[in-house]
Scaffold this active site. Structure first.
Site, short mmCIF file in Angstrom:
data_model
loop_
_atom_site.label_atom_id
_atom_site.label_comp_id
_atom_site.label_asym_id
_atom_site.label_seq_id
_atom_site.Cartn_x
_atom_site.Cartn_y
_atom_site.Cartn_z
N GLU A 132 34.49 77.91 -26.35
CA GLU A 132 35.19 78.24 -25.34
C GLU A 132 34.37 78.84 -24.19
O GLU A 132 34.31 78.72 -23.09
CB GLU A 132 36.45 79.25 -25.60
CG GLU A 132 37.49 78.58 -25.95
CD GLU A 132 38.62 77.96 -25.03
OE1 GLU A 132 38.17 76.99 -24.36
OE2 GLU A 132 39.66 78.74 -24.77
N THR A 185 39.85 77.19 -15.50
CA THR A 185 39.80 78.71 -16.12
C THR A 185 38.43 79.35 -15.30
O THR A 185 38.85 80.67 -14.93
CB THR A 185 39.63 78.66 -17.48
OG1 THR A 185 40.64 77.81 -18.16
CG2 THR A 185 39.43 80.06 -18.00
N1 HSE Z 1 42.95 84.88 -21.23
C1 HSE Z 1 42.27 83.80 -20.44
C2 HSE Z 1 42.40 84.06 -19.00
C3 HSE Z 1 43.01 82.52 -20.83
O1 HSE Z 1 43.62 84.29 -18.58
O2 HSE Z 1 41.58 83.60 -18.32
C4 HSE Z 1 42.32 81.21 -20.29
O3 HSE Z 1 43.06 80.19 -20.79
#
Ligand code: HSE
Length: 310
Positions: A132, A185
């Protein structure tokens, strides 16, 4: 040397869940990716990528979440073999329900099985989180932790890494609505504020603590009231057209909470399965998007288990 293929289901997950940015995660029963693999002499080869959005997924093993996570497991286990991988996406990339997380967790879990399950499950989570970090622009394990461990997960600490998993209440129903817009993201993290006022921190702490208590005790009312986010969703609302209208529609059709899933664009609605219909909530969101000439795919689902062999 080429062994038999094994097949892993890696579920979608929803993260943040109001106040738990980068901390809370929940495994969903559907949708899920299927990752297949077999041992080969050496190296990692991705021989197939299919399913929604697969054309945007790199097949170079150094850039693909599945293979990066699998390679990290092979490295930790000092494995003397390689893996051929086939990826069947059930979760479209840039969806906000852990598409890259499912790939990473599925790849780590696949390699873990092929290595004879030598690692602790939390180490499998870390191998997936490493992928990730490389592909999503930040080390966060809130999707990969529930994807490996199942249920509702809370990351107490990143350094040292400690995560707990709680079985969510049986009556918790979940509607996932995915409007036809892509939110990477990396971009969704770029719009976040760099600092948080103390009053927002206090607000998040109270809601986060009560969310965990609600999950542990099965108090759906408390869970619904604790899905609150004063910082992250407000900063990201501009990335998802009609988000607030969709959430309002879900709430007026029986949802106990409706919120942005992870980094978006998915909209997640919680409801009580014993008294309400997920279909009604899903239809109300689809209607909002249809009125604005946008498609919106939905799943009526529930909390699920983590990666598993199928
Ligand atoms: N916690 C992360 C965000 C998850 O909100 O950026 C990304 O899928």
């Amino acid at each position: 040397m080429a062994d038999e293929w094994i097949r892993i289901a890696a579920p979608a997950t929803t993260s943040n869940i109001g106040a738990g940015f980068d901390i809370f995660g929940l495994a969903l029963k559907e949708p899920f990716d299927i990752i297949e693999g077999r041992r080969i002499e050496s190296g990692i080869v991705i021989s197939e990528v299919s399913g929604p959005g697969s054309e945007s997924i790199p097949t170079d093993p150094e850039q693909n979440s599945v293979s990066i996570a699998a390679a990290e497991v092979l490295r930790r286990c000092e494995a003397e073999f390689g893996i051929e991988i086939r990826i069947r996406k059930g979760i479209r990339p840039c969806s906000g329900i852990g598409s890259s997380g499912a790939s990473a967790a599925g790849g780590a879990f696949l390699a873990h099985i092929l290595c004879g399950e030598k690692l602790d499950p939390r180490e499998v989570v870390l191998c997936a989180a490493h992928a990730e970090d490389v592909t999503s622009g930040g080390f966060h394990a809130d999707n990969v932790a529930p994807c490996v461990l199942g249920g509702f997960t809370v990351i107490r600490s990143y350094e040292p890494f400690e995560v707990i998993s709680i079985q969510p209440p049986e009556s918790l129903g979940i509607v996932v609505a995915m409007p036809d817009v892509m939110v990477p993201t990396r971009e969704s993290r770029a719009v976040l504020p760099k600092e948080v006022p103390i009053k927002d921190m206090v607000f998040h702490l109270g809601n986060a603590a009560c969310m965990v208590y609600g999950m542990q005790t099965g108090d759906l009312g408390l869970i619904g009231r604790s899905v609150k986010d004063a910082v992250f969703e407000p900063a990201r609302t501009c990335l998802v057209p009609h988000l607030k209208e969709a959430e309002a529609a879900a709430l007026s059709h029986g949802a106990i909470a409706s919120f942005l899933g992870g980094s978006g664009p998915c909209i997640i609605s919680f409801y009580d399965k014993s008294s309400h219909q997920g279909e009604t909530i899903a239809e109300s969101i689809v209607k909002i998007y249809a009125e604005n000439d946008m498609k919106c795919e939905t799943w009526i689902t529930e909390p699920g288990s983590g990666c598993r062999r199928i």
